[in-house]
Design a protein around this motif. Structure first.
Motif, short mmCIF file in Angstrom:
data_model
loop_
_atom_site.label_atom_id
_atom_site.label_comp_id
_atom_site.label_asym_id
_atom_site.label_seq_id
_atom_site.Cartn_x
_atom_site.Cartn_y
_atom_site.Cartn_z
N ARG A 194 6.62 2.11 4.95
CA ARG A 194 6.63 3.46 4.37
C ARG A 194 8.05 3.87 4.03
O ARG A 194 8.29 4.57 3.02
CB ARG A 194 6.00 4.46 5.35
N ARG A 237 9.35 5.10 0.37
CA ARG A 237 10.04 6.38 0.12
C ARG A 237 11.30 6.17 -0.70
O ARG A 237 11.63 6.97 -1.57
CB ARG A 237 10.38 7.06 1.46
N ARG A 262 0.79 -1.23 0.00
CA ARG A 262 0.00 0.00 0.00
C ARG A 262 0.83 1.28 0.00
O ARG A 262 0.49 2.23 -0.74
CB ARG A 262 -0.98 -0.02 1.18
N PRO A 263 1.92 1.39 0.78
CA PRO A 263 2.70 2.63 0.72
C PRO A 263 3.31 2.88 -0.65
O PRO A 263 3.41 4.03 -1.09
CB PRO A 263 3.78 2.42 1.79
N GLU A 275 1.99 1.87 -3.52
CA GLU A 275 0.86 2.25 -4.37
C GLU A 275 0.49 3.72 -4.16
O GLU A 275 0.13 4.42 -5.13
CB GLU A 275 -0.33 1.35 -4.09
N ARG A 276 0.58 4.20 -2.93
CA ARG A 276 0.25 5.60 -2.67
C ARG A 276 1.31 6.55 -3.21
O ARG A 276 0.98 7.60 -3.78
CB ARG A 276 0.07 5.82 -1.16
N ARG A 277 2.58 6.20 -3.02
CA ARG A 277 3.66 7.11 -3.42
C ARG A 277 4.03 6.99 -4.89
O ARG A 277 4.53 7.96 -5.47
CB ARG A 277 4.90 6.87 -2.55
N SER A 278 3.86 5.82 -5.46
CA SER A 278 4.26 5.58 -6.86
C SER A 278 3.13 4.88 -7.60
O SER A 278 3.27 3.73 -8.04
CB SER A 278 5.54 4.74 -6.89
N PRO A 279 1.99 5.56 -7.76
CA PRO A 279 0.81 4.89 -8.35
C PRO A 279 0.99 4.50 -9.80
O PRO A 279 0.21 3.71 -10.33
CB PRO A 279 -0.29 5.94 -8.18
#
Length: 217
Positions: free
Chosen positions: A196, A200, A24-25, A27-31
């Motif tokens: 996370r 990053r 999920r992290p 997917e959020r940062r590098s969709p």
């Protein structure tokens, strides 16, 4: 004349993560990246999803080396299964990920990563650390036999001085056992934080790589 594509072209990349907390992290940062949730030990992997030149194995790991602290980012130069045969990780992506991790200020190791069939604990950690391995997961070396290029970003969760139970190979079942409840609270705090951190690193490396890809076209 069309120029060759950069070896750091983000369009070539698929990220493979075992669990949702790892995926999920990213997917959020590098969709823009293709994501495959493969299950622990690749139990849920559909091989047809890996029709890609590059796989980044992203998630948590267990520390083997005594000097690695929880939160250390392991970007291995080599990976191996338990037969000990080392396979080189992709140098271009590994170098980009390492630069990103160090620029973000995270403790970082490039020592080899072991991929085991089960959690490695106690004497097993000492054995593999003595052979030069920094950390252990259950996926990366298997992926290395499936696709042309593999790199990894694995963040150390537990260490030789702070081990978790082997029961966590089945997280749902382990969490229901009162004997593991003390570990549950620590895992619930630490796992998302370290996932996370891995995300990053991936996002920072991709930002650098996008510039290389644009320059190569």
């Amino acid at each position: 004349m069309q120029q060759a594509r950069s070896p750091l072209d983000p369009r070539d990349v698929t990220v493979v993560a075992a669990m949702g907390v790892e995926a999920r992290p990213v997917e959020r940062r590098s969709p823009q990246l293709r994501m495959v949730r493969a299950g622990i030990g690749l139990a849920k992997l559909e091989e047809r999803l890996l029709t890609t030149p590059v796989v980044l194995s992203v998630g948590l790991a267990g520390g083997l080396a005594a000097d690695l602290v929880s939160g250390t980012v392991v970007i291995p130069s080599q990976v191996a299964r338990e037969d000990g045969v080392l396979v080189a990780c992709d140098p271009a992506w590994s170098e980009a990920l390492e630069r990103a991790a160090r620029r973000l200020g995270y403790p970082t190791s490039t020592a080899p990563l072991l991929s085991a069939e089960a959690l490695v604990t106690h004497a097993g950690r000492r054995l593999w650390a003595a052979r030069g391995f920094a950390a252990v997961d259950m996926e990366t070396a298997m992926l290395a036999g499936m696709v042309p290029r593999v790199a990894a970003v694995r963040v150390v969760l537990d260490t030789p001085s702070h081990e978790i139970s082997p029961a966590w190979e089945r997280p749902g079942r382990a969490a229901l056992n009162p004997r593991h409840w003390r570990e549950v609270w620590w895992i619930l705090r630490a796992s998302p934080l370290y996932c996370r951190r891995a995300a990053r690193v991936v996002a920072a490396a991709l930002a650098d790589a996008a510039g290389h890809a644009d320059g190569a076209e």
